[in-house]
Design a protein around this motif. Sequence first.
Motif, PDB file in Angstrom:
ATOM      1  N   TRP A  29      21.841  -7.805   7.992  1.00  0.00           N
ATOM      2  CA  TRP A  29      22.369  -6.362   7.910  1.00  0.00           C
ATOM      3  C   TRP A  29      23.735  -5.944   7.105  1.00  0.00           C
ATOM      4  N   THR A  30      24.709  -6.745   7.375  1.00  0.00           N
ATOM      5  CA  THR A  30      26.062  -6.611   6.392  1.00  0.00           C
ATOM      6  C   THR A  30      25.673  -7.043   5.214  1.00  0.00           C
ATOM      7  N   GLY A  31      25.001  -8.059   4.812  1.00  0.00           N
ATOM      8  CA  GLY A  31      24.801  -8.423   3.678  1.00  0.00           C
ATOM      9  C   GLY A  31      23.924  -7.535   2.699  1.00  0.00           C
ATOM     10  N   PHE A  32      23.040  -6.708   3.477  1.00  0.00           N
ATOM     11  CA  PHE A  32      22.419  -5.559   2.840  1.00  0.00           C
ATOM     12  C   PHE A  32      22.890  -4.433   2.697  1.00  0.00           C
ATOM     13  N   VAL A  33      23.855  -4.210   3.545  1.00  0.00           N
ATOM     14  CA  VAL A  33      24.737  -2.983   3.428  1.00  0.00           C
ATOM     15  C   VAL A  33      25.843  -2.967   2.075  1.00  0.00           C
ATOM     16  N   ARG A  34      26.202  -4.086   2.041  1.00  0.00           N
ATOM     17  CA  ARG A  34      27.293  -4.205   0.965  1.00  0.00           C
ATOM     18  C   ARG A  34      26.751  -4.277  -0.378  1.00  0.00           C
ATOM     19  N   LYS A  35      25.497  -4.407  -0.533  1.00  0.00           N
ATOM     20  CA  LYS A  35      24.871  -4.413  -1.904  1.00  0.00           C
ATOM     21  C   LYS A  35      24.591  -2.989  -2.212  1.00  0.00           C
ATOM     22  N   GLN A  36      24.606  -1.990  -0.952  1.00  0.00           N
ATOM     23  CA  GLN A  36      24.178  -0.556  -1.439  1.00  0.00           C
ATOM     24  C   GLN A  36      25.273   0.039  -2.464  1.00  0.00           C
ATOM     25  N   LYS A  37      24.843   1.188  -3.030  1.00  0.00           N
ATOM     26  CA  LYS A  37      25.810   1.706  -3.690  1.00  0.00           C
ATOM     27  C   LYS A  37      26.363   3.002  -2.929  1.00  0.00           C
ATOM     28  N   PRO A  38      27.608   3.179  -2.836  1.00  0.00           N
ATOM     29  CA  PRO A  38      28.106   4.406  -2.060  1.00  0.00           C
ATOM     30  C   PRO A  38      27.341   5.613  -2.085  1.00  0.00           C
ATOM     31  N   GLU A  39      26.954   6.196  -1.031  1.00  0.00           N
ATOM     32  CA  GLU A  39      26.174   7.583  -1.197  1.00  0.00           C
ATOM     33  C   GLU A  39      26.890   8.592  -0.488  1.00  0.00           C
ATOM     34  N   ASP A  77      23.526   9.398   5.714  1.00  0.00           N
ATOM     35  CA  ASP A  77      23.641  10.029   7.264  1.00  0.00           C
ATOM     36  C   ASP A  77      22.984   8.824   8.190  1.00  0.00           C
ATOM     37  N   VAL A  78      22.887   8.956   9.263  1.00  0.00           N
ATOM     38  CA  VAL A  78      22.597   7.870  10.405  1.00  0.00           C
ATOM     39  C   VAL A  78      20.987   7.927  10.280  1.00  0.00           C
ATOM     40  N   PHE A  79      20.436   8.864   9.965  1.00  0.00           N
ATOM     41  CA  PHE A  79      18.850   8.766  10.010  1.00  0.00           C
ATOM     42  C   PHE A  79      18.458   7.937   8.825  1.00  0.00           C
ATOM     43  N   ALA A  80      18.973   8.063   7.488  1.00  0.00           N
ATOM     44  CA  ALA A  80      18.628   7.215   6.541  1.00  0.00           C
ATOM     45  C   ALA A  80      18.922   5.727   7.036  1.00  0.00           C
ATOM     46  N   ARG A 129       0.866  -1.291   0.030  1.00  0.00           N
ATOM     47  CA  ARG A 129       0.091   0.130  -0.034  1.00  0.00           C
ATOM     48  C   ARG A 129       0.831   1.206  -0.010  1.00  0.00           C
ATOM     49  N   ASN A 130       2.240   1.279   0.068  1.00  0.00           N
ATOM     50  CA  ASN A 130       3.129   2.238   0.185  1.00  0.00           C
ATOM     51  C   ASN A 130       3.968   2.180  -1.121  1.00  0.00           C
ATOM     52  N   ARG A 131       3.837   3.377  -1.847  1.00  0.00           N
ATOM     53  CA  ARG A 131       4.755   3.527  -2.928  1.00  0.00           C
ATOM     54  C   ARG A 131       6.140   3.457  -2.456  1.00  0.00           C
ATOM     55  N   ASN A 132       6.426   4.268  -1.468  1.00  0.00           N
ATOM     56  CA  ASN A 132       7.587   4.478  -0.782  1.00  0.00           C
ATOM     57  C   ASN A 132       7.808   3.951   0.514  1.00  0.00           C
ATOM     58  N   LYS A 133       8.249   2.701   0.499  1.00  0.00           N
ATOM     59  CA  LYS A 133       8.204   1.707   1.798  1.00  0.00           C
ATOM     60  C   LYS A 133       8.999   2.404   2.952  1.00  0.00           C
ATOM     61  N   ASN A 134      10.001   3.083   2.691  1.00  0.00           N
ATOM     62  CA  ASN A 134      10.764   3.627   3.498  1.00  0.00           C
ATOM     63  C   ASN A 134      10.134   4.935   4.336  1.00  0.00           C
ATOM     64  N   ALA A 140      16.666   2.374   7.251  1.00  0.00           N
ATOM     65  CA  ALA A 140      16.581   1.080   6.625  1.00  0.00           C
ATOM     66  C   ALA A 140      16.771  -0.199   7.542  1.00  0.00           C
ATOM     67  N   TYR A 141      17.542   0.124   8.435  1.00  0.00           N
ATOM     68  CA  TYR A 141      17.708  -1.036   9.673  1.00  0.00           C
ATOM     69  C   TYR A 141      16.567  -1.436   9.979  1.00  0.00           C
ATOM     70  N   ASP A 142      15.498  -0.406  10.324  1.00  0.00           N
ATOM     71  CA  ASP A 142      14.172  -0.876  10.846  1.00  0.00           C
ATOM     72  C   ASP A 142      13.240  -1.489   9.761  1.00  0.00           C
ATOM     73  N   GLN A 143      13.448  -1.137   8.642  1.00  0.00           N
ATOM     74  CA  GLN A 143      12.588  -1.908   7.647  1.00  0.00           C
ATOM     75  C   GLN A 143      13.225  -3.206   7.543  1.00  0.00           C
ATOM     76  N   LEU A 144      14.387  -3.552   7.467  1.00  0.00           N
ATOM     77  CA  LEU A 144      15.101  -4.704   7.200  1.00  0.00           C
ATOM     78  C   LEU A 144      14.737  -5.823   8.101  1.00  0.00           C
TER      79      LEU A 144
END
Length: 322
Positions: A308-318, A281-284, A110-115, A288-292
């Motif tokens: 969490w470590t697997g998820f983080v390693r898949k993210q593009k550096p921001e 930043d920490v807020f973002a 129901r949420n387009r933006n799940k975050n 993501a941590y809560d959602q995962l």
Amino acid sequence: MAFKRVDKDILPPRRWALKGRYGDGKSTFILAMRQPALIVDADGRRHELKGGELYELSEEPADNRSVERIQDLLDQNMPGSNIKTIAIDSVTSLIGSSIARAMLDNAADRNRNKNQAWVDKAEKMRLLQDSVTAHGTHVLWVWHLEDGQLNGQHHVRETLPETERERLFRSLNASLRIVRESDRRGILVEWSREGPSGMVIWDEQGHWQGVPERIEAALYGRSGDAKPTPPKSPLGKPMVMEPANSEPDDVSANPQARNVLTFHSPNEAISWAVEQGAFADVFAAEIAYDQLRGEMKPRNAKEMYIAWTGFVRKQKPERRRA
């Protein structure tokens, strides 16, 4: 000089968290706090309390479960009210409903933006804290402990999620837990900002009479010769106080026990993710941590570490925000 010098002898406001099982006397503890007391009755149980000088936030149940309405009513009515204590009973009913709704809406797409659902939850917690602590009163945050079974073993769960407890700590100067030994009960000081912790202040007179004052005396070194004692079992052996958020396979307290790496807290996991450049930043990273965690439902710290470590390693550096 127009400014008033800080009086070093004045104790800080009681900004306490209190947790315990149903029927342990959490709500009754409100009556032992400084009166008059205002209760934010999210659990709908204020009419069970007898005695004291209690005031209610609103006669409308919905007002006691809306963070926005709580802020409005406090801002309108607190100035000049002489309220000494604000009690939130319980914070689980306020924040837990937001968590459940976010998970259901995300699961149903129901949420387009799940975050965004997790952003809303985090903002509600911040707004609630700032609204309640803005008036300079004592504050008591209440939530529950529940007994259950996990993988065939006894398990004690806190009804306020760990991430929300971490956020709440910026507004606390002590975290308290109700404990029982045979036919008596007491308050275990699990953590305090001033340092002393681990002691139990027993309810010797009943109805928690005088216990808040004795907690302060223990926290700020004003207890004299009367020192709180740790609980003991009926056989005289020290009682084992299992952490409320422990799990049978949770190795975070002793990573070397099974040669498994874990984070010692959500804050450490979130900070690590930001350092890896996965989030701006920490807020973002918190969102993501809560959602995962909500989606994966890990059974212990080891599973959350791997996810969490697997998820983080898949993210593009921001790039971090300026």
